[in-house]
Structure formats: C-alpha cells, structure tokens
Write an enzyme that holds these catalytic residues in place. Structure first.
Site, PDB file in Angstrom:
ATOM      1  CE1 TYR A 182       0.543   1.707   4.277  1.00 11.07           C
ATOM      2  CE2 TYR A 182       0.776  -0.669   4.539  1.00 11.07           C
ATOM      3  CZ  TYR A 182       0.967   0.620   5.019  1.00 11.07           C
ATOM      4  OH  TYR A 182       1.574   0.809   6.228  1.00 11.07           O
ATOM      5  CB  CYS A 183       1.878   3.880  -1.598  1.00 10.70           C
ATOM      6  SG  CYS A 183       1.050   3.702  -3.202  1.00 10.70           S
ATOM      7  CB  THR A 184      -0.041   8.423  -0.432  1.00  9.73           C
ATOM      8  OG1 THR A 184       1.149   8.457   0.357  1.00  9.73           O
ATOM      9  CG2 THR A 184      -0.975   9.554  -0.010  1.00  9.73           C
ATOM     10  CB  ILE A 206      -3.764   5.547   2.899  1.00 13.78           C
ATOM     11  CG1 ILE A 206      -2.584   4.586   3.090  1.00 13.78           C
ATOM     12  CG2 ILE A 206      -4.373   5.917   4.249  1.00 13.78           C
ATOM     13  CD1 ILE A 206      -1.332   5.257   3.631  1.00 13.78           C
TER      14      ILE A 206
END
Length: 347
Positions: free
Chosen positions: A198-200, A227
């Site tokens: 996952y990342c932003t 996210i």
C-alpha cells in the site's frame, strides 16, 4: 497565451480567501503511453488554468501523476475534461478526507522523465502487468491471513506518523530503496506468500507490483487507490479501520488524521506528537516533527543555530545565503544530527 503560473503563493492565497469558494483537494494517476508529453502538458495547463485548478501535476511518456485542488463549483467541468481524454476517461479520483482551500497555491504542470522518481529501468519489465487490486474489505480480509506479508511502500517519514497495523515499514529515504530490501527479505517466499502493498494513493504500488511480478513473485496485491481511497470505503461501508495515526500527504496540509492514535514523537523533546513542519530558516527548510512547546521555544526551527539565523533581519539572512545554495538539509526528511529524538537516526 499563458502557459505558466504568474502569481506568487501569497498573491494566490489572497485571491482564494477573497473568492470565498470551497475547493476540493484531489489526486489521481494513470500509467499510459504518451507520445508527446509537452503537448499534453500545455493542453492541461490552458484548460485547467481557466477552471482555477491549482496543484502539482507531472506528465511523462509513462503517464500522469496529479495532486491538485479545484473549486467545487468547477468540479463537473473538470471531470468532463478528464473524460474527454481517452486514457483518463472514468479515472478514479481520490478526494481528500480533510479539505483545505489552501492545500495548493499554484498551478504547476511539468514534463518529467517519469511520473514518480524510482530509479528503475522500466524497459526491463512491463509496467502495465500489475498486481491484483484490492478494495478495502478485500484488503482487510487478506491482511488477516497469516500467509500475508503487508508492506508499506512509502518512505520513513510517511510511515513514522501512520501505517497499517502489522505492516512492514522499511526505514528508507526513497521508493527505490525499499524495492531491493523487500525482495531480499522475501526471496524465499516468492511462490507461497501473499505480497500485499500500500501507499498514499496507489501510484507507487502500481509500479512496485509490476516490478515484483517481473522478479518472480506469484501472489502480488495492492490496495486500490491507496490509503486515501481505503478510508473513503471504510467510512462509506462501515468497515473496520486498520490504519493507525495520520496519512502523510504532499501538499500544504502535510497530513490527514485517520485515527486518534499518535504513534510518533517530537524530534526535539520526545513527547508524543505527529505534526510535521519545515524549519523556518529558509536556508535549512528541514522537514521534521515538532510539538507546540518546542515550536515556541525554538521559534519554529530545528536547532538553536537555525533559530539564531532566522531571528536576523531578512536582508542579513539573504546575504548569508548568497552564493551558497541551499543546505543539504532542505532535501532531508526528518534526518539530521540536530534531531535528538528521531528514531533510526542516520544523520
């Protein structure tokens, strides 16, 4: 014809305040083959400038990466324009959880070699051969599986203030650094483990998923929309939130509060705090975590030296900076020998 921003941030802030219009902070990305990024760049600037769009947009032969704000009243016109571009039609837009009319103060549309600096030779693998996208509930389900390794693909200063429970958070300064670390740590599990990333907003995971598939990983997944999109789905569907702390964002807000947990510490006194600031000394500009008490004591600076410099008249500060360029600290993110309570300090 105007092709570049002509107003300063201060001038734009004043106009935004006088206009009194509610603005939406939005991010999106798309990998695509763009033959002439400069033509697309100019087209976007001309059209979006008329719609009062502000933000930071990168265009490259591999696609587009955009973080921006637009007046709410112009959103439908903005979306209509996106839909008029083939590879952007019906694209998912990540709308910020916390809105701020001042999230962006200039419109910058730039042509870059890549939409995310990653240090990779993309010719060696197919960037469109990506991993499986997971919606929020699917993500919650798979990370509960003991056969899953959950990896935060962001940098140390992002994960320091917030991350998913149980995630591996590499202590890295760049996206590229984390790729080799994760591959080495999981080299014996390319066949059997679920690699979930996952990342932003999803853009780094998209590239990483294609990279790891190229490297032989068989079960590669990513959180769709990152996210930001996860929290939208959690709120809309009443799902359990697995994220603790703040989500770091790359605009004037610096972060969005996701949960009440404060998992970081002030880098100067060590008390619980997750507020990122930039050192007020323009020759430094170091990004670090500072509580209200230290901000007052240190005059919004990272060190006594910077506080002393920042207290000088502006002309004297300019004279000190003249011919020297910026300090290397301006490129650092929470790493400096002056930050006593920075975890995993590497100088």
């Amino acid at each position: 014809m105007q092709l570049y921003n002509k107003l300063s941030a201060a001038e734009r802030a004043e106009l935004i305040e006088k206009a009194g219009k509610e603005r939406l902070t939005i991010s999106f990305y798309q990998y695509a083959h763009i033959a002439n990024p400069q033509i697309l760049r100019d087209h976007l600037f001309i059209t979006w400038n008329k719609l009062e769009v502000l933000g930071r947009i990168y265009v490259a032969t591999e696609g587009i990466n955009a973080q921006l704000s637009v007046p709410a009243e112009n959103f439908l016109a903005f979306k209509k324009h996106l839909d008029s571009i083939d590879f952007l039609k019906d694209i998912r837009l990540n709308i910020a959880i916390e809105q701020d009319n001042m999230s962006f103060l200039k419109l910058k549309v730039k042509v870059r070699h890549k939409i995310v600096a990653d240090g990779l030779n993309d010719d060696a693998f197919d960037v469109t051969n990506k991993g499986v996208h997971l919606k929020a509930q699917e993500f919650n389900d798979i990370i509960a599986d003991p056969n899953t390794v959950l990896v935060d693909m962001r940098n140390h200063y992002e994960s320091e203030i917030g991350h998913f429970k149980g995630a591996v958070t590499p202590d890295v300064d760049t996206f590229r650094d984390s790729l080799d670390i994760i591959e080495e740590d999981l080299k014996e599990h390319k066949e059997d483990k679920n690699l979930v990333m996952y990342c932003t907003g999803g853009i780094r995971c998209e590239k990483a998923s294609a990279y790891y598939k190229h490297k032989g990983f068989k079960k590669v997944y990513q959180l769709e929309g990152g996210i930001i999109n996860y929290m939208r789905q959690v709120d809309a569907e009443g799902l359990e939130n697995k994220f603790i702390g703040k989500n770091f964002v790359f605009d004037h807000r610096r972060a969005e509060r996701i949960s009440d947990d404060i998992i970081a510490n002030c880098h100067q006194c060590g008390k619980p705090c997750d507020t990122h600031v930039n050192c007020a000394n323009e020759a430094c500009h170091l990004l670090f975590i500072q509580c209200e008490e230290c901000a007052k004591e240190m005059q919004n600076c990272c060190s006594t030296h910077c506080a002393e410099v920042n207290s000088l008249p502006k002309e004297e500060q300019k004279a000190l900076r003249k011919g020297k360029g910026n300090s290397n600290d301006i490129f650092k993110k929470g790493r400096s020998e002056v930050l006593k309570y920075k975890k995993n300090l590497r100088g």
